[in-house]
Design a protein around this motif. Structure first.
Motif, mmCIF file in Angstrom:
data_model
loop_
_atom_site.group_PDB
_atom_site.id
_atom_site.type_symbol
_atom_site.label_atom_id
_atom_site.label_comp_id
_atom_site.label_asym_id
_atom_site.label_seq_id
_atom_site.Cartn_x
_atom_site.Cartn_y
_atom_site.Cartn_z
ATOM 1 N N GLY A 80 3.677 -3.809 7.745
ATOM 2 C CA GLY A 80 4.290 -4.637 6.706
ATOM 3 C C GLY A 80 4.079 -4.103 5.299
ATOM 4 N N ARG A 81 3.968 -2.785 5.173
ATOM 5 C CA ARG A 81 3.760 -2.186 3.854
ATOM 6 C C ARG A 81 4.965 -2.438 2.958
ATOM 7 N N HIS A 82 4.701 -2.527 1.682
ATOM 8 C CA HIS A 82 5.782 -2.764 0.735
ATOM 9 C C HIS A 82 6.563 -1.476 0.495
ATOM 10 N N TRP A 83 7.848 -1.636 0.289
ATOM 11 C CA TRP A 83 8.740 -0.516 0.046
ATOM 12 C C TRP A 83 8.915 -0.341 -1.455
ATOM 13 N N PRO B 104 8.025 10.205 10.451
ATOM 14 C CA PRO B 104 7.992 9.159 11.492
ATOM 15 C C PRO B 104 6.739 8.284 11.417
ATOM 16 N N PHE B 105 5.596 8.886 11.112
ATOM 17 C CA PHE B 105 4.365 8.114 11.016
ATOM 18 C C PHE B 105 4.380 7.191 9.798
ATOM 19 N N ALA B 106 4.902 7.672 8.682
ATOM 20 C CA ALA B 106 4.960 6.847 7.474
ATOM 21 C C ALA B 106 5.892 5.653 7.685
ATOM 22 N N VAL B 107 7.041 5.890 8.298
ATOM 23 C CA VAL B 107 7.988 4.796 8.546
ATOM 24 C C VAL B 107 7.398 3.806 9.547
ATOM 25 N N LEU B 108 6.786 4.308 10.602
ATOM 26 C CA LEU B 108 6.173 3.434 11.607
ATOM 27 C C LEU B 108 5.068 2.582 10.984
ATOM 28 N N ALA B 109 4.244 3.181 10.155
ATOM 29 C CA ALA B 109 3.175 2.434 9.493
ATOM 30 C C ALA B 109 3.749 1.362 8.571
ATOM 31 N N PRO C 47 5.477 7.424 0.922
ATOM 32 C CA PRO C 47 4.777 6.806 -0.198
ATOM 33 C C PRO C 47 4.611 7.702 -1.426
ATOM 34 N N TRP C 48 5.119 8.911 -1.390
ATOM 35 C CA TRP C 48 4.993 9.800 -2.536
ATOM 36 C C TRP C 48 6.369 10.273 -2.975
ATOM 37 N N ARG C 49 6.425 10.808 -4.177
ATOM 38 C CA ARG C 49 7.651 11.364 -4.742
ATOM 39 C C ARG C 49 7.521 12.875 -4.682
ATOM 40 N N ARG C 50 8.560 13.583 -4.308
ATOM 41 C CA ARG C 50 8.488 15.048 -4.231
ATOM 42 C C ARG C 50 8.151 15.624 -5.591
ATOM 43 N N ARG C 51 7.253 16.589 -5.600
ATOM 44 C CA ARG C 51 6.791 17.178 -6.850
ATOM 45 C C ARG C 51 7.583 18.431 -7.236
ATOM 46 N N LEU C 52 8.055 19.158 -6.252
ATOM 47 C CA LEU C 52 8.729 20.419 -6.538
ATOM 48 C C LEU C 52 10.170 20.166 -6.927
#
Length: 143
Positions: free
Chosen positions: A87-90, A77-82, A19-24
């Motif tokens: 049913g989270r939006h992509w 793995p937890f983010a994808v599973l959630a 759910p986040w964009r890499r900052r570095l």
């Protein structure tokens, strides 16, 4: 999905898996050749200490990048599973080369896949997305 626009520029249109964009961002340190054969005399020790002090920011940056990647691998793995179970939006994103150019919410797995194909088709036809990511400096990249 990897496509080319009419000017030959490579684009990648994909789902963002976390759910986040890499900052570095990567840092090009240039050709640092520290293996120059420093001796064991006091002058070489001073030169080695100065070089170490100059290299510390790059070492620290590398450790932060490694820690971020490790955290990403642990949480992925937890983010994808959630996302799948709840049913989270992509979010989909279009990258010009490897630079994120555009992103937008796209719905569930099926809707995001359809949107990826639609955006990729538009890019192939030359209908490029308006830049929404990293455009704060106002400079457009040339092709």
């Amino acid at each position: 999905m990897k496509v080319r626009d009419p000017r030959g520029q490579t684009w990648r249109v994909t789902r963002r898996w976390v759910p986040w964009r890499r900052r570095l961002k990567g840092v090009d340190t240039g050709p640092l050749d520290l293996a120059t054969g420093l001796g064991d005399d006091p002058v070489s020790a001073i030169v080695a200490i100065v070089l170490l002090i100059l290299a510390l920011p790059f070492i620290a940056f590398s450790l932060v990048v490694a820690a971020e990647l490790l955290l990403l691998l642990l949480l992925l793995p937890f983010a994808v599973l959630a996302r799948v179970l709840l049913g989270r939006h992509w979010t989909i994103e279009a990258r010009r080369g490897f630079t994120i150019w555009w992103d937008a919410p796209a719905g569930d797995w099926r809707a995001s896949g359809e949107r990826i194909r639609a955006v990729a088709g538009a890019i192939q036809r030359g209908d490029l997305p308006r830049r929404t990511v990293g455009a704060e400096d106002g400079a457009e990249e040339g092709g």
